[in-house]
Design an enzyme around this catalytic site. Structure first.
Site, PDB file in Angstrom:
ATOM      1  N   ASP A   1       3.131   1.454  11.838  1.00 42.01           N
ATOM      2  CA  ASP A   1       2.311   0.974  11.115  1.00 42.01           C
ATOM      3  C   ASP A   1       2.215  -0.530  11.503  1.00 42.01           C
ATOM      4  O   ASP A   1       1.085  -1.217  11.576  1.00 42.01           O
ATOM      5  CB  ASP A   1       2.510   0.792   9.764  1.00 42.01           C
TER       6      ASP A   1
ATOM      7  N   LYS B   1       0.753  -1.113  -0.011  1.00 47.62           N
ATOM      8  CA  LYS B   1       0.215   0.050   0.013  1.00 47.62           C
ATOM      9  C   LYS B   1       1.131   1.272   0.088  1.00 47.62           C
ATOM     10  O   LYS B   1       0.505   2.279  -0.729  1.00 47.62           O
ATOM     11  CB  LYS B   1      -0.755  -0.015   1.195  1.00 47.62           C
ATOM     12  N   ASN B   2       1.939   1.260   0.881  1.00 46.74           N
ATOM     13  CA  ASN B   2       2.733   2.490   1.099  1.00 46.74           C
ATOM     14  C   ASN B   2       3.575   2.772   0.063  1.00 46.74           C
ATOM     15  O   ASN B   2       4.396   4.015  -0.232  1.00 46.74           O
ATOM     16  CB  ASN B   2       3.502   2.255   2.259  1.00 46.74           C
TER      17      ASN B   2
ATOM     18  N   ARG C   1      -9.298  -0.308   3.653  1.00 47.81           N
ATOM     19  CA  ARG C   1      -8.498   0.976   3.106  1.00 47.81           C
ATOM     20  C   ARG C   1      -6.903   0.298   2.740  1.00 47.81           C
ATOM     21  O   ARG C   1      -6.204   0.711   1.877  1.00 47.81           O
ATOM     22  CB  ARG C   1      -8.344   2.154   3.801  1.00 47.81           C
TER      23      ARG C   1
ATOM     24  N   ARG D   1      -1.162  15.492  11.790  1.00 47.97           N
ATOM     25  CA  ARG D   1      -0.511  15.027  10.720  1.00 47.97           C
ATOM     26  C   ARG D   1      -0.176  16.279   9.749  1.00 47.97           C
ATOM     27  O   ARG D   1      -0.754  16.108   8.915  1.00 47.97           O
ATOM     28  CB  ARG D   1      -1.200  13.702   9.948  1.00 47.97           C
ATOM     29  N   PRO D   2       0.239  17.216   9.955  1.00 49.23           N
ATOM     30  CA  PRO D   2       0.034  18.515   9.291  1.00 49.23           C
ATOM     31  C   PRO D   2       1.295  18.055   7.905  1.00 49.23           C
ATOM     32  O   PRO D   2       1.760  17.286   8.097  1.00 49.23           O
ATOM     33  CB  PRO D   2       1.123  19.558  10.088  1.00 49.23           C
ATOM     34  N   ILE D   3       0.709  18.940   6.923  1.00 52.63           N
ATOM     35  CA  ILE D   3       1.549  18.878   5.717  1.00 52.63           C
ATOM     36  C   ILE D   3       2.722  20.012   5.787  1.00 52.63           C
ATOM     37  O   ILE D   3       3.001  20.385   4.544  1.00 52.63           O
ATOM     38  CB  ILE D   3       0.554  18.682   4.537  1.00 52.63           C
ATOM     39  N   ASP D   4       2.991  20.570   6.597  1.00 54.45           N
ATOM     40  CA  ASP D   4       3.921  21.743   6.692  1.00 54.45           C
ATOM     41  C   ASP D   4       5.133  21.367   5.928  1.00 54.45           C
ATOM     42  O   ASP D   4       5.844  22.291   5.400  1.00 54.45           O
ATOM     43  CB  ASP D   4       3.976  22.355   8.168  1.00 54.45           C
TER      44      ASP D   4
ATOM     45  N   ARG E   1      -5.758  10.772   2.623  1.00 56.07           N
ATOM     46  CA  ARG E   1      -4.391  11.556   2.868  1.00 56.07           C
ATOM     47  C   ARG E   1      -3.492  11.419   2.071  1.00 56.07           C
ATOM     48  O   ARG E   1      -2.741  12.293   1.510  1.00 56.07           O
ATOM     49  CB  ARG E   1      -4.074  11.200   4.566  1.00 56.07           C
TER      50      ARG E   1
ATOM     51  N   ILE F   1       5.922   8.376  16.780  1.00 56.67           N
ATOM     52  CA  ILE F   1       5.690   8.886  15.343  1.00 56.67           C
ATOM     53  C   ILE F   1       4.305   9.717  15.241  1.00 56.67           C
ATOM     54  O   ILE F   1       4.316  10.703  15.216  1.00 56.67           O
ATOM     55  CB  ILE F   1       5.644   7.780  14.182  1.00 56.67           C
TER      56      ILE F   1
ATOM     57  N   CYS G   1      -6.730   8.531   8.136  1.00 53.40           N
ATOM     58  CA  CYS G   1      -6.935   8.002   9.554  1.00 53.40           C
ATOM     59  C   CYS G   1      -6.621   9.091  10.788  1.00 53.40           C
ATOM     60  O   CYS G   1      -5.947   9.809  10.617  1.00 53.40           O
ATOM     61  CB  CYS G   1      -5.990   6.806  10.027  1.00 53.40           C
TER      62      CYS G   1
END
Length: 455
Positions: free
Chosen positions: A310, A22-23, A402, A121-124, A92, A332, A116
């Site tokens: 995970d 998946k990843n 998912r 889980r910022p995208i900064d 995401r 994490i 999830c």
């Protein structure tokens, strides 16, 4: 409306082939639009996240079709550069399209991604990286628009984020000079993205190390690529086999991708053998034929090659039946013990202290009605159901689907007793039984608690 019904206490036995990762699949699917062409992607898992991403690609103008185990994406006819809000809120990983759209069109509009609920889980890091690479960024509360080309040079990531590393790799393809990304994540899935981009003719080097070199303004059209195996799925099945006291062989998995997970399992007394692309696992035995898991002691999640976050929820479940105290520190994400309350309903002894979960092993878990709140936590509840006595019902299984392709089929293939059931069908059946028994279910209840013994 669907849920899993699991009858626990059955040892898993047999052989299972691990599916594509998946990843790795999600960033690779996003990368198919970096250069217009026909891309044949083999071993792509048919999971919820991949299906949502292919729907987004179709809405951007790409053609998508399946031929047996091959996903074909024709990105030559791309017509848009704005990701639909309603689909991005469900996924995401759709944030990867920010980098691939910039590589292709020089402009991209995305919304704050969903996924999830496992903490902030910022995208900064993604946005700051794009800004440093020379892109113009326009932001509001829910939308981000980027324009321009990569100007090249060096950029040091403030944290080795997997998603940001992959996004910046793709965005850097838009430039005409060399870009060097430093402090990159080193996960195997990043190496797989590099492999795909190189199959498309792009110059990308160094993935798997902390420094990645990208040469801009290259690339050809068509490609064919085989996605790597899913190390997280493999770990999930290994723990399920060990936790149920079974014996099995996983194929299509390189053991070196799971070194830290395998080390922890060995500490728990689980016998393992590694050969080629196979891992053999057997129940931990106390010498009297009984399953005897031991505490692995103290461990913490970390970026690769450390213990993967995970796999932490599944390990927490395994530790609930391990003799002694286990401490798991989650470094994490800040909210990844979502299945703790449900495990405690099943008889587990768990205490959360900040980032730490302290688990005291117990002899028995009991089947209960539980609910998946995120992907890996949901998979961990399936493991708990398989390890428990009695019947477990896992609701909200869309979270699990998912990331796991036909999870019940894989478990059933190994002899596990699991079914996917429909809430409405169950209710109608219960109401029918109620009519026979003279019980009124009009209050909305669908669980028969007092059916006469003659029925």
């Amino acid at each position: 409306m669907e849920y899993y019904q699991i009858e626990g206490g059955v040892p898993l036995q047999g052989e299972y082939r691990v599916k594509g990762a998946k990843n790795a699949a999600l960033p690779i699917l996003a990368a198919t639009i970096c250069k217009g062409g026909v891309h044949e992607i083999y071993d792509c898992p048919r999971i919820g996240d991949a299906l949502i991403l292919t729907r987004i690609l179709e809405q951007l103008g790409a053609g998508v079709s399946w031929e047996k185990d091959c996903l074909i994406i024709d990105s030559r006819s791309l017509t848009g550069n704005a990701v639909p809000k309603e689909l991005m809120e469900k996924l995401r990983s759709s944030v990867f399209l920010l980098g691939s759209l910039l590589a292709r069109t020089g402009e991209a509009t995305v919304y704050r991604p969903g996924g999830c609920k496992i903490g902030k889980r910022p995208i900064d890091i993604h946005i700051n990286g794009l800004r440093e690479l020379g892109f113009e960024i326009l932001e509001d509360e829910e939308k981000v628009t980027c324009r321009g080309k990569c100007r090249g040079g060096r950029f040091h990531l403030s944290y080795p984020s997997v998603g940001a590393t992959e996004n910046l790799m793709m965005a850097a393809l838009s430039g005409e000079s060399q870009t060097i990304l430093e402090n990159c994540a080193t996960e195997p899935e990043i190496i797989d993205l590099q492999g795909f981009l190189r199959s498309c003719g792009f110059g990308v080097y160094g993935a798997g190390t902390s420094r990645i070199f990208i040469e801009g303004s290259r690339g050809k059209n068509d490609s064919m690529y085989f996605i790597m195996e899913d190390r997280i799925e493999a770990a999930t099945y290994l723990m399920a086999i060990a936790g149920t006291g079974g014996e099995g062989i996983l194929t299509n998995i390189r053991p070196e991708l799971l070194e830290e997970v395998l080390t922890v399992l060995v500490r728990m007394g689980v016998p393992l053998r590694k050969y080629g692309d196979r891992i053999w696992v057997k129940k931990p035995d106390d010498g009297l034929g009984r399953t005897a898991l031991k505490s692995p002691g103290i461990l913490m999640t970390a970026p690769y090659p450390g213990f993967p976050t995970d796999c932490q929820p599944q390990l927490l479940t395994l530790a609930t039946k391990a003799k002694g105290l286990t401490t798991i520190r989650e470094e994490i994400f800040d909210s990844r013990f979502t299945h703790k309350k449900d495990l405690m309903k099943m008889g587990a002894n768990i205490e959360i202290c900040g980032k730490n979960a302290i688990i005291k092993g117990t002899d028995v878990l009991y089947g209960r009605s539980v609910s998946a709140r995120d992907l890996r936590g949901g998979a961990a509840l399936v493991l708990a159901g398989l390890m428990a006595e009695g019947i477990t019902r896992v609701e909200d299984i869309y979270h699990i689907e998912r990331g796991y392709e036909d999870f019940p089929q894989g478990i059933s293939q190994l002899g596990g007793l699991i079914e996917t059931k429909n809430e409405r069908e169950t209710k109608e059946k219960s109401e029918s039984i109620g009519e026979i028994a003279g019980i009124d279910f009009t209050d909305g209840s669908h669980i028969c608690r007092a059916v006469p013994s003659c029925i």
